[in-house]
Design an enzyme around this catalytic site. Structure first.
Site, PDB file in Angstrom:
ATOM      1  N   HIS A 121       0.825  -1.223   0.000  1.00 46.00           N
ATOM      2  CA  HIS A 121       0.000   0.000   0.000  1.00 46.00           C
ATOM      3  C   HIS A 121       0.857   1.269   0.000  1.00 46.00           C
ATOM      4  O   HIS A 121       0.523   2.253   0.649  1.00 46.00           O
ATOM      5  CB  HIS A 121      -0.963   0.018   1.201  1.00 46.00           C
ATOM      6  CG  HIS A 121      -1.949  -1.107   1.189  1.00 46.00           C
ATOM      7  ND1 HIS A 121      -3.167  -1.024   0.549  1.00 46.00           N
ATOM      8  CD2 HIS A 121      -1.903  -2.348   1.722  1.00 46.00           C
ATOM      9  CE1 HIS A 121      -3.820  -2.167   0.696  1.00 46.00           C
ATOM     10  NE2 HIS A 121      -3.073  -2.992   1.389  1.00 46.00           N
ATOM     11  N   ASN A 149     -10.202  -3.043   2.388  1.00 40.77           N
ATOM     12  CA  ASN A 149      -9.902  -3.004   0.953  1.00 40.77           C
ATOM     13  C   ASN A 149     -11.194  -2.784   0.169  1.00 40.77           C
ATOM     14  O   ASN A 149     -12.285  -2.757   0.758  1.00 40.77           O
ATOM     15  CB  ASN A 149      -9.288  -4.336   0.512  1.00 40.77           C
ATOM     16  CG  ASN A 149      -7.821  -4.471   0.905  1.00 40.77           C
ATOM     17  OD1 ASN A 149      -7.073  -3.497   0.905  1.00 40.77           O
ATOM     18  ND2 ASN A 149      -7.414  -5.672   1.246  1.00 40.77           N
ATOM     19  N   TYR A 165       0.645  -4.086  11.932  1.00 40.89           N
ATOM     20  CA  TYR A 165       0.459  -2.683  11.528  1.00 40.89           C
ATOM     21  C   TYR A 165       1.153  -1.715  12.474  1.00 40.89           C
ATOM     22  O   TYR A 165       1.967  -0.896  12.038  1.00 40.89           O
ATOM     23  CB  TYR A 165      -1.031  -2.371  11.331  1.00 40.89           C
ATOM     24  CG  TYR A 165      -1.524  -2.836   9.974  1.00 40.89           C
ATOM     25  CD1 TYR A 165      -1.468  -4.180   9.614  1.00 40.89           C
ATOM     26  CD2 TYR A 165      -2.001  -1.945   9.026  1.00 40.89           C
ATOM     27  CE1 TYR A 165      -1.880  -4.616   8.367  1.00 40.89           C
ATOM     28  CE2 TYR A 165      -2.420  -2.378   7.770  1.00 40.89           C
ATOM     29  CZ  TYR A 165      -2.348  -3.713   7.452  1.00 40.89           C
ATOM     30  OH  TYR A 165      -2.747  -4.145   6.208  1.00 40.89           O
TER      31      TYR A 165
END
Ligand code: NDP
Length: 475
Positions: free
Chosen positions: A52, A125, A335
């Site tokens: 990303h 997404n 993350y």
């Protein structure tokens, strides 16, 4: 006129001419502002996101239009009409920061809601499912999407080798090579939380939930040939479309909807309800309206607001929780780990990431700590006798019953990788099927026959029509 200063606030006499020993002589070390300027330039980039990397962002607001408080006590959903400021980052997945926007790829749809009870991040997404269901496979899968380590080129053989050996990827690859795998821009995509999350209501009851954001602009897609034309003229087509739409007051919006599954239903659901490669069918778990998401403000500074925006599925608020989805469990670790590495220890204190409410904990020090925002307590340990922040057990989630033995399960119980891609394939009209076949055939160019045949055998299990369509397109 504003005075030019160094980072220490010292007024600067020249920003054009180096301090030299004589008109033709060498530069002096004592020209500290030149040194500061060059040193800063060297530090202008932070590590690119591994996935990303290329993204676009916008500020907006979520307005609640329907009451779902029987499912969740989350403050953000507490009353009809409630508005919560938010930030979104759209992205492509595989391309680097300089990649073109109009590429066939999944689109990231990452949301940060600045609620009264901390930030809630929904990091999804434009697809309701994903390629894999176990985090062990994630680094390997991503390697196949990136460059071959020897040739430094994108490598379709690696992709198809992995996919053909991983039948759980069939659902997502069917979406990727369908018309929806190449959206015209970010305004014309749906967003999905993809994972199953949990809701907890004020009676401490748990529900499983899936989040959907349906575009009010309508779905718009491109063929490979149309995208090639776009890329030839404009590598920033999605960024341009989003930025210019918002700039001229044409604010894009999405309808937020959820699906709910009770804990009882989950026990008898035909598949694992926490399997990220599967959807919950709409006729069994109907969509429930929640609100409207509208984007209405462009970032002022791309780096500060978009590049440093740091989302994590672990940012959850009271009334919303995680689920046993293995991929979600892993993302809740990976993350924040990525952000600590690429943005820094105190990434949550940057304005774009900072929650609206006060942050209070005993995490101490670290690079770039600034006590006005991070550690405020007078003491840095707990328990203490000095009025430091304390826990409140009312925020604990109800216990979750788990059964089974600790083991490594290879999906023997949960291996129907074919029914849902078949449902999707059967939804497609003839034109969409033709696009699917030719997109796959195009992407398989140069892939060794053995791998192509292995993938065709998987399509055969989805539908003989699917396999023969691809075979024909391959010529
Ligand atoms: P439904 O007929 O109720 O829903 C079909 C869904 O598929 C709609 O949400 C539609 O989106 C979406 N869709 C249509 N074409 C594509 C495409 N090329 N790529 C991705 N999504 C597409 O069916 P079911 O709920 O029974 O699901 C059947 C299949 O639809 C699933 O196996 C799955 O592949 C797909 N799907 C299901 C979703 C779900 O949450 N149940 C969500 C998205 C896809 P829209 O309404 O915006 O046109």
């Amino acid at each position: 006129m504003k005075k030019l200063t160094s980072t220490a606030g010292n007024p600067i006499g020249s920003n054009q001419d180096s301090l030299t020993a004589g008109e033709r002589g060498p530069v002096l070390m004592q020209d500290y502002y030149l040194i500061e300027k060059l040193a800063h330039q060297n530090r202008e980039r932070i590590p690119e996101r591994v996935v990303h990397a290329k993204g676009s962002g916008a500020h907006g607001v979520l307005t609640i239009t329907h009451d779902i408080s029987k499912y969740t006590k989350a403050d953000i959903f507490s009353k009809v009409g409630k508005k919560t400021p938010m930030f979104i980052r759209f992205s492509t997945v595989a391309g680097e920061k300089g990649a073109a926007d109009a590429e066939r790829d999944v689109r990231g749809f990452a949301l940060k809601f600045y609620t009264q009870e901390g930030s809630w991040d929904l990091v999804g997404n434009n697809t309701p499912v994903f390629f894999i269901a176990d985090p062990y496979k994630f680094p390997d899968f991503i390697h196949t999407q990136k460059r071959d380590p020897k040739t430094n080129m994108r490598w379709s053989t690696g992709m198809w080798d992995f996919w053909s050996l991983t039948p759980e990827s069939l659902h997502q690859t069917t979406i990727l090579f369908s018309d929806r795998g190449l959206p015209t821009n970010f305004r014309h995509i749906n967003g999905y939380g993809s994972h199953t999350y949990s809701f907890i209501n004020k009676d401490n009851e748990r529900f499983w939930v899936k989040f959907h954001f349906k575009t009010n602009q309508g779905i718009e897609t491109m063929t490979n040939a149309e995208a090639a034309e776009v890329i030839g003229k404009d590598r920033e087509s999605s960024q341009r479309d989003l930025y210019e739409s918002i700039e001229k007051g044409d604010f894009p919006s999405w309808s937020m909807e959820i699906q709910i599954m009770t804990e009882e239903q989950a026990k008898t659901h035909r598949d694992n309800p926490f399997d990220l490669t599967k959807v919950w069918k709409h006729d069994e778990y109907p969509m429930i309206k929640v609100g409207t998401l509208e984007l209405n403000r462009n970032p002022n500074n791309y780096f500060n607001e978009v590049e440093q925006a740091s989302f994590s599925p672990s940012n959850i608020v009271p009334g919303i929780g995680l689920s046993p989805d293995k991929m979600l469990q892993a993302r809740a670790f990976s993350y924040p780990d990525a952000h600590r590495y690429r943005v820094g220890t105190h990434y949550e204190s940057l304005p774009i990431n900072r929650p609206l409410n006060e942050v209070a904990n005993y995490h101490a020090d670290g690079s770039m700590n600034h006590a006005d925002i991070t550690q405020k307590a007078e003491v840095n340990y707990e328990p203490n006798s000095f009025g430091g922040p304390v826990e409140d057990t009312k925020y604990n989630e109800p216990s979750l019953e788990i059964e089974g033995d600790v083991d490594r399960y290879d999906r023997t119980e949960d291996n129907d990788h074919y029914s849902q891609p078949r449902d999707l394939f059967n939804l497609m009209n003839d034109d969409q099927k033709a696009q699917l076949f030719s997109n796959i055939a195009e992407a398989m160019q140069g892939v060794p026959e053995k791998i192509v045949q292995r993938q065709l055998a998987l399509y055969e299990l989805v539908s003989p029509e699917y396999a023969s369509g691809v075979r024909k397109a391959l010529g």
